[in-house]
Design an enzyme around this catalytic site. Structure first.
Site, short mmCIF file in Angstrom:
data_model
loop_
_atom_site.label_atom_id
_atom_site.label_comp_id
_atom_site.label_asym_id
_atom_site.label_seq_id
_atom_site.Cartn_x
_atom_site.Cartn_y
_atom_site.Cartn_z
N SER A 719 0.83 -1.19 0.00
CA SER A 719 0.00 0.00 0.00
C SER A 719 0.88 1.26 0.00
CB SER A 719 -0.96 -0.04 1.18
OG SER A 719 -1.99 0.91 1.05
N ASP A 793 -9.21 -4.64 -5.91
CA ASP A 793 -8.80 -3.76 -4.82
C ASP A 793 -9.89 -2.72 -4.56
OD1 ASP A 793 -7.55 -1.89 -3.12
OD2 ASP A 793 -5.58 -2.36 -3.95
N HIS A 827 -7.53 -5.48 -1.50
CA HIS A 827 -6.33 -4.74 -1.13
C HIS A 827 -5.33 -5.64 -0.39
CE1 HIS A 827 -3.97 -1.17 -0.57
NE2 HIS A 827 -3.99 -1.28 0.74
#
Length: 905
Positions: A719, A793, A827
């Protein structure tokens, strides 16, 4: 690394709800079949398995989750399986208003679950009795929403199972008798199903649950029209100022809105253990049901139209009503309009009443907060927030009471009784945080500040008050008395941050004088211990110190977390769990918390892990993986403070960088990457400069220690850590030989209304957005970079498109890069096939471009560029020969399974 204790203990409330850890999975034998033909290796098509030493750690059976009964006399052991198969993620799901829904089960999709429930009695001496299994529910059931009744005599939970066509069944509500262990359906009718898109069920009293059910009158889902009724139109002809972050899974049209209503609409049903049921209220999209402590009222929250196509359902119009437990509407508390215009500035909030709750120390008194600045953090006003209280049914002429006025943003309340509550406020921009002492029902006592400090200053954190459970099932601050003293004390439970690491503590705190007495502290030399919960709270009166009983956890670098009872006055300690080590092959790993300085003098820390048996005099320097995530600070002093403990157990998750200890890598985990903006300066004004300086300091330290080979240091992150990784390869190519970037955002112009804690827009800080975007520096990246992204995601800002476009930009400049898109993954990655493949890809990358890297590769940018071009040509030849991606390594990197999308250039 995150300590394992945080993922195995359910918080001390009545519900043992699901957690965000990957806690369900499949036996390796149930995964996709292994493809052994040679073509599957050379083509790059198919899921792969990492080396056995990594695979064995990931496939280790997970520890159970624990949940204590309200009376603290029993413990649930909630059984879990390992990683789920990809087929679980492949089930159809609807993406509506920021929520992902499994239409077959009418619940959130991708829910983890428990596979069984065991009960142990907690005996008087602190030991555990024999396990009693809950039985009676269908074999192979998936269990969710495990909840204790207030009296601890019953459990409620939801059950579902897999159908033959790989769809999930609808959820049914079950109850179990704790004494006998026998479970049965709550509803006699087999046609009553749970609707848990938002709420599930709550205990109203010891024998009655309020359940969100699928309306019996509901028909089939609406059909998408073949021909749309018209164009999709959004308008801002009123010229409203509306700035929103990059939200995902939003409603796209009226069909989506109808589908959202279809799945989210629930009928509330009162269901007693004796079989009596009673529908109450109309069908609606109920998002919260909260009974009052005295069991007379229910606060009911619902959302309604008009919906929005630019914000998720949390900002839809929201109505909060007060009902009796029989379903009669007492009054409406508020009906908030659609909130598309919440400013993007940090600390901005929704207009109107918010945080409406029951006072836990009163039978049926409400409290809430209302903003005075229109919700806009940029508006200067005093007070900024006002806290109000009011009885559920005010008497004629009874006015609202103001509990307190705040100049910062409201942050919550810890209630005790009519004479004491602690009110919290904070302001992100200045990092200021305050704790106020208020006397809720004593008119003549003015509020006073108890603590006034910086939220960044962990060394000054006094701890949080310990809470006790009331007979009504609520939680209030525990008051303590001790012999020969008429003062009233609180228990402050703190992490005890120090320059040597965290040393958790428990202080006896005099609320009037501010004096403290430390009555418990963690071992400092070998172990890391924490206070988890108060166990002697079965009374609504003040607790005596000599009768104190607390639950603590204990762990070390090499010993996994176990739980203990600490019993006063002798402070007798009794161990109540004996969990096996989850990965004994790494039990003797070496761990050290190291400190070093950045060139501007900022103190930095990191945790250095070395493989079991590593001897620098014999083994020399190792290939090293640096894995981190930047943080933002307002002061250099706070940025340099030590966080964490050198004695914490190394929790290794399914995608943890620590897995490469099994491959004889040194791991520099969590080196602090502080991005500091002091005074009027914003942190991101010098993001790249500070990022590179922090990385340089970390690399210099591990090289100086002789544990890391200077030409064999890789960098990685997830991330915002992936964003960091790409920036470091662009701006500090001299430090790292390659990088691994998972689920990142690389082009900040695609998140124009802010990202992370940056609340300036692209148009207000164009230069900052461009300089921080590694996409804009794709031409500078000459070192190999592996990009991984979930195809689905749903995290704000990290669209899959970010990795697709970044890869295209890299490829367009001849960079040595590879893109892996994981089907069905979000994610974070959860399916066994996906996780194993990510580990295979990562291991392949590290072995080829880090472990096998030569000293000559640590050269000038020009040489780096030439090396990259040579590598590209080599890979292209392999592509041409194989007819596919250049994933042509020999089987030493693992075995083939069966298909993420991998692209190599």
């Amino acid at each position: 690394m995150k300590s394992s204790r945080l993922t195995t203990l359910v918080p001390f409330c009545s519900s043992a709800a699901e957690h965000s850890v990957v806690d369900s999975g499949a036996n390796p034998s149930t995964s996709s079949p292994v493809q052994e033909d040679e073509d599957s290796f050379s083509s790059g098509v198919g899921y792969r398995l990492p080396p056995k030493e990594i695979r064995d750690i990931v496939d280790a059976p997970p520890l159970p989750v624990l949940s204590f009964s309200p009376q603290r006399d029993k413990i649930l052991f909630l059984k879990r399986r390992a990683l789920p198969p990809l087929s679980d993620l492949a089930k159809p799901e609807e993406k509506l208003a920021g929520v992902r829904i499994d239409g077959n089960s009418n619940a959130r999709s991708r829910m983890s679950f428990y596979t069984g429930i065991g009960i142990h009695a907690l005996l008087d001496d602190g030991s555990l009795g024999p396990e009693k299994l809950i039985y009676g529910y269908p074999e192979g059931a998936k269990i969710n929403y495990v909840t204790w009744s207030r009296d601890g005599r019953h459990l409620s939970f939801a059950v579902r199972f897999d159908e033959e066509d790989n769809t999930s069944s609808k959820l049914t509500v079950w109850v179990a008798d704790v004494e006998s262990g026998k479970a049965r359906p709550l509803f006699n009718s087999p046609d009553v199903y749970l609707n848990s898109v938002f709420e599930s069920f709550v205990w109203v009293n010891d024998s009655t649950l309020l359940v969100c059910t699928i309306p019996l009158s509901r028909g089939k889902p609406p059909k998408k029209p073949l021909v749309p009724p018209g164009p999709k139109i959004q308008s801002n002809e009123q010229q409203n100022l509306i700035q929103v972050r990059t939200f995902q899974d939003l409603l796209k049209d009226e069909y989506d809105a109808d589908l959202f209503d279809y799945y989210a609409t629930a009928q509330l049903v009162l269901a007693s253990l004796d079989g009596t049921i009673k529908p109450i209220g109309p069908p609606a999209v109920y998002t919260s049901i909260d009974p009052s402590p005295d069991e007379k009222y229910v606060m009911v929250t619902s959302i309604h139209r008009p919906y929005s196509f630019i914000v998720p359902c949390g900002r839809f119009p929201k109505k909060v009503e007060l009902w009796t437990t029989e379903g009669k509407v007492v009054r409406e508390l508020c009906d908030l309009p659609l909130a598309e215009d919440i400013p993007i500035a940090t600390s901005s909030v929704r207009k109107g009443k918010r945080s409406i709750n029951w006072r836990p120390d009163k039978p049926s008194t409400l409290y809430w907060v209302e903003t005075q600045d229109g919700g806009d953090a940029k508006v200067e006003v005093s007070p900024r927030d006002i806290i109000y209280t009011e009885p559920a049914e005010p008497l004629n002429g009874e006015q609202l009471e103001i509990l307190h006025k705040l100049d910062l943003r409201y942050g919550g309340i810890s209630w005790c009784d009519e004479s004491l509550a602690l009110v919290y406020e904070s302001w992100y921009k200045t990092r200021k945080t305050r704790t106020w002492v208020v006397a809720p029902d004593q008119k003549g006592v003015d509020p006073r500040i108890l603590f006034d400090r910086s939220s960044e200053d962990v060394y000054s954190d006094p701890g949080s008050p310990m809470m006790r459970r009331t007979t009504a099932g609520t939680y209030v601050i525990a008051k303590i008395k001790k012999d020969g003293d008429d003062h009233t004390y609180l228990l402050l439970n703190g992490m005890g941050a120090t320059p040597e690491g965290n040393i958790p503590f428990l202080d006896l705190f005099d609320i009037e004088t501010g004096s403290k007495e430390r009555i418990w502290e963690s071992d400092k030399e070998k172990y890391f211990e924490t206070v988890v919960a108060l166990m002697s709270d079965q009374t609504d009166s003040t607790l005596h110190l000599n009768q104190l009983k607390i639950l603590t956890s204990k762990e070390s670098k090499t010993e996994n977390t176990q739980y203990f009872l600490q019993i006063w006055p002798e402070k007798k300690r009794v161990q109540i769990t004996n969990f096996p080590h989850p990965y004994p092959q790494l039990q003797s790993l070496q761990k050290e918390m190291i400190r070093y300085k950045r060139k501007d003098g900022v103190q930095l820390t990191a945790t250095l892990y070395l493989p079991p048996g590593y001897d620098p005099s014999v083994d020399g320097s190792l290939p090293c993986l640096v894995w981190s995530y930047p943080g933002e600070f307002k002061s250099k002093d706070a940025a340099g403070q030590v966080r964490g403990s050198p004695n914490e157990f190394a929790g290794i998750g399914a995608t943890s960088p620590l897995l490469w200890l099994a491959r004889r890598f040194a791991i520099l985990s969590g080196p602090t990457i502080p991005i500091i903006g002091e005074g009027d300066e914003e942190a991101n004004d010098r993001y790249v400069e500070q990022l590179v300086a922090s990385a340089e300091a970390a690399v210099e330290e591990v090289v100086k220690r002789g544990v890391a080979h200077p030409s064999k240091i890789a960098v990685g992150g997830h991330s915002y850590g992936a964003f960091m990784t790409a920036n470091l390869l662009a701006h500090a190519p001299h430090l790292f030989c390659c990088g691994v970037a998972r689920s990142g955002a690389y082009n900040r112009t695609l998140t124009p209304f802010g990202f992370q804690n940056e609340d300036r827009t692209l148009w207000e800080a164009t230069g900052i957005y461009v300089e921080m975007s590694p996409f804009m520096s794709a031409n500078k990246i000459k070192k190999p970079i592996l990009l991984v992204h979930g195809e689905e995601d749903n995290n704000s800002g990290t669209l899959t498109m970010q990795s697709d476009r970044f890869f295209t930009a890299l490829k367009g400049h001849g960079a040595l890069c590879r893109l892996v898109i994981l089907p069905y993954e979000s994610h974070g990655y959860s399916a066994r096939e996906s996780i194993m493949h990510v580990l295979w890809e990562t291991d392949r990358w590290l072995q080829k471009y880090c472990e096998a890297n030569s000293d000559n590769d640590r050269s000038s940018n020009k040489d780096d560029s030439q090396n990259s071009t040579t590598a590209v040509n080599s890979e292209n030849k392999a592509l041409s020969a194989s007819g596919g991606s250049a994933a042509h390594e020999s089987s030493e990197f693992g075995e083939s399974l069966c298909t993420p999308r991998s692209l190599l250039w």
